[in-house]
Design an enzyme around this catalytic site. Structure first.
Site, mmCIF file in Angstrom:
data_model
loop_
_atom_site.group_PDB
_atom_site.id
_atom_site.type_symbol
_atom_site.label_atom_id
_atom_site.label_comp_id
_atom_site.label_asym_id
_atom_site.label_seq_id
_atom_site.Cartn_x
_atom_site.Cartn_y
_atom_site.Cartn_z
ATOM 1 N N LYS A 70 0.812 -1.230 0.000
ATOM 2 C CA LYS A 70 0.000 0.000 0.000
ATOM 3 C C LYS A 70 0.842 1.276 0.000
ATOM 4 O O LYS A 70 0.394 2.303 -0.492
ATOM 5 C CB LYS A 70 -0.952 0.022 1.205
ATOM 6 C CG LYS A 70 -2.100 -0.960 1.075
ATOM 7 C CD LYS A 70 -3.074 -0.792 2.230
ATOM 8 C CE LYS A 70 -4.146 -1.850 2.182
ATOM 9 N NZ LYS A 70 -5.206 -1.623 3.163
ATOM 10 N N ASP A 106 -10.060 2.854 2.381
ATOM 11 C CA ASP A 106 -10.152 2.120 3.654
ATOM 12 C C ASP A 106 -10.855 2.961 4.720
ATOM 13 O O ASP A 106 -11.741 2.484 5.425
ATOM 14 C CB ASP A 106 -8.760 1.745 4.165
ATOM 15 C CG ASP A 106 -8.151 0.583 3.398
ATOM 16 O OD1 ASP A 106 -8.912 -0.271 2.914
ATOM 17 O OD2 ASP A 106 -6.914 0.534 3.293
ATOM 18 N N THR A 155 3.414 -0.852 21.087
ATOM 19 C CA THR A 155 4.638 -0.055 20.995
ATOM 20 C C THR A 155 4.224 1.414 21.050
ATOM 21 O O THR A 155 3.745 1.970 20.057
ATOM 22 C CB THR A 155 5.374 -0.362 19.668
ATOM 23 O OG1 THR A 155 5.476 -1.785 19.539
ATOM 24 C CG2 THR A 155 6.751 0.260 19.633
ATOM 25 N N ARG A 158 5.074 4.138 18.397
ATOM 26 C CA ARG A 158 4.329 4.170 17.123
ATOM 27 C C ARG A 158 3.018 4.933 17.300
ATOM 28 O O ARG A 158 2.567 5.606 16.384
ATOM 29 C CB ARG A 158 4.041 2.749 16.627
ATOM 30 C CG ARG A 158 5.250 2.054 16.068
ATOM 31 C CD ARG A 158 4.875 0.724 15.440
ATOM 32 N NE ARG A 158 4.434 0.851 14.059
ATOM 33 C CZ ARG A 158 3.815 -0.129 13.383
ATOM 34 N NH1 ARG A 158 3.551 -1.282 13.980
ATOM 35 N NH2 ARG A 158 3.459 0.053 12.131
HETATM 36 P P1 ATR Z 1 -1.722 -3.252 9.502
HETATM 37 O O1 ATR Z 1 -1.287 -2.588 8.239
HETATM 38 O O2 ATR Z 1 -2.655 -4.405 9.270
HETATM 39 O O3 ATR Z 1 -2.242 -2.298 10.515
HETATM 40 P P2 ATR Z 1 0.831 -3.372 10.846
HETATM 41 O O4 ATR Z 1 1.233 -2.071 10.264
HETATM 42 O O5 ATR Z 1 1.838 -4.478 10.901
HETATM 43 O O6 ATR Z 1 -0.422 -3.975 10.078
HETATM 44 O O7 ATR Z 1 0.254 -3.106 12.325
HETATM 45 C C1 ATR Z 1 -0.180 -4.138 13.138
HETATM 46 C C2 ATR Z 1 -0.715 -3.541 14.441
HETATM 47 O O8 ATR Z 1 -1.111 -4.617 15.299
HETATM 48 C C3 ATR Z 1 0.314 -2.740 15.217
HETATM 49 O O9 ATR Z 1 -0.346 -1.727 15.921
HETATM 50 C C4 ATR Z 1 0.888 -3.796 16.165
HETATM 51 O O10 ATR Z 1 1.466 -3.274 17.342
HETATM 52 P P3 ATR Z 1 3.033 -2.837 17.357
HETATM 53 O O11 ATR Z 1 3.098 -1.482 16.712
HETATM 54 O O12 ATR Z 1 3.375 -2.811 18.798
HETATM 55 O O13 ATR Z 1 3.779 -3.905 16.587
HETATM 56 C C5 ATR Z 1 -0.360 -4.534 16.523
HETATM 57 N N1 ATR Z 1 -0.092 -5.889 17.003
HETATM 58 C C6 ATR Z 1 0.282 -6.952 16.273
HETATM 59 N N2 ATR Z 1 0.429 -8.042 17.071
HETATM 60 C C7 ATR Z 1 0.143 -7.638 18.343
HETATM 61 C C8 ATR Z 1 0.093 -8.286 19.611
HETATM 62 N N3 ATR Z 1 0.370 -9.583 19.740
HETATM 63 N N4 ATR Z 1 -0.263 -7.557 20.684
HETATM 64 C C9 ATR Z 1 -0.558 -6.239 20.574
HETATM 65 N N5 ATR Z 1 -0.534 -5.561 19.390
HETATM 66 C C10 ATR Z 1 -0.190 -6.251 18.302
#
Ligand code: ATR
Length: 294
Positions: A70, A106, A155, A158
């Site tokens: 994207k 989206d 995190t 972010r």
């Molecule tokens: P997308 O484009 O689908 O949003 P992404 O950019 O990889 O995918 O973001 C995934 C989100 O899910 C992030 O906010 C991630 O948190 P981090 O920034 O801390 O990585 C969150 N996420 C993924 N797995 C997680 C978990 N097990 N617990 C909490 N948050 C999670």
């Protein structure tokens, strides 16, 4: 049936084989008697520029773009809408007279899906879990409707970055992020109306986890929107229903982002209910396959 006059659209992503979009769009083309076809286009990372250029060369009318491309498609387009630029991602390309125009449906799809369920975000306060690509589209679109947004992410840096990005788009007054040490149980939950899960937590095949702590009740007055649509009933939605909160699955957003793209390509009103049924069928087919496989 396709022939020499078939107008082509498709989905650029990697992988794309599990997508419901081909079923959704092809059933809509069929229903409207349009000689159009939507084809999955698996594009390896590194091949994005060639694939995007190829859309014009092959006479495509447009394409959707999904993970992980994207952002990567953006430098290869001729024009990007203000919304897509502010979100920082393109999920829909329209080919107009040989020019590639990048849109993002989206966020608008999410808002339309919320409104379909009778929730008007304007003037409300949303707690958004996540700060990735999906969260960027959601938070931007909510703030655009004058909905206040608080971002909570595993995190915290972010979350802060996303809030700062929205601030730079002039939405600072509406957006806050939660400090690194904060847990969800530390927040004053009474201030929120809407909870959005924009993380991937709870998504198939890891369906036994929720982004919401099991020890904390979901306030009964909330609307809970889970962007996860597979499974249809996530653990988070079950937690919401258990206290009487309204619980909405992400399928509606999938359908609405698709129906907005459909209208951009064809200039025809999209058959939204039919597109929804096609997605529901694809989802139940997926679940049956899993049951068989298991
Ligand atoms: P997308 O484009 O689908 O949003 P992404 O950019 O990889 O995918 O973001 C995934 C989100 O899910 C992030 O906010 C991630 O948190 P981090 O920034 O801390 O990585 C969150 N996420 C993924 N797995 C997680 C978990 N097990 N617990 C909490 N948050 C999670």
């Amino acid at each position: 049936m396709t022939d020499g006059k078939t107008q082509l659209t498709g989905l650029i992503g990697w992988p794309v084989e599990h997508s419901f979009s081909p079923a959704m769009h092809n059933s809509a083309f069929d229903a409207l008697g349009l000689n159009w076809y939507y084809v999955p286009l698996p594009v390896r990372p590194g091949q994005v520029a060639a694939a995007v250029k190829g859309l014009v060369a092959l006479g495509f009318r447009g394409a959707n773009v999904t993970v992980p491309h994207k952002q990567a498609v953006m430098p290869h387009l001729d024009e990007i809408t203000d919304t897509a630029r502010a979100i920082g991602a393109v999920n829909t390309i329209v080919v107009e007279r040989g020019r590639l125009i990048g849109h993002n449906t989206d966020g608008s799809g999410f808002i339309a899906a919320l409104r379909d369920e009778g929730f008007e975000p304007s003037g409300k306060h949303a707690l958004v879990l996540g700060a990735g690509g999906a969260a960027r589209a959601i938070t931007y679109s909510l703030a655009k409707t004058e909905c206040a947004v608080t971002i909570h992410n595993r995190t915290a840096d972010r979350a802060k970055e996303l809030a700062q990005h929205l601030e730079s788009s002039g939405m600072g007054a509406l957006v806050a992020w939660v400090q690194p040490a904060s847990r969800l149980s530390d927040l004053d939950l009474g201030q929120f109306d809407l909870l959005v899960n924009a993380t991937s937590v709870g998504m198939w095949p890891h369906t036994d986890v929720s982004p919401w702590p099991g020890t904390l009740s979901v306030p009964s007055g909330w609307t809970v929107y889970d962007l996860v649509f597979n499974p249809a009933e996530t653990l988070l939605l079950a937690q919401a229903r258990a206290t009487g909160a309204a619980a909405i699955s992400g399928l509606g957003m999938l359908v609405r982002q698709g129906s907005i793209a459909f209208e951009m390509w064809t200039s025809k009103p999209p058959p939204v209910d039919l597109m929804r049924s096609a997605c529901e069928q694809a989802l139940s087919g997926h679940q049956k396959n899993l049951t068989k496989a298991g």
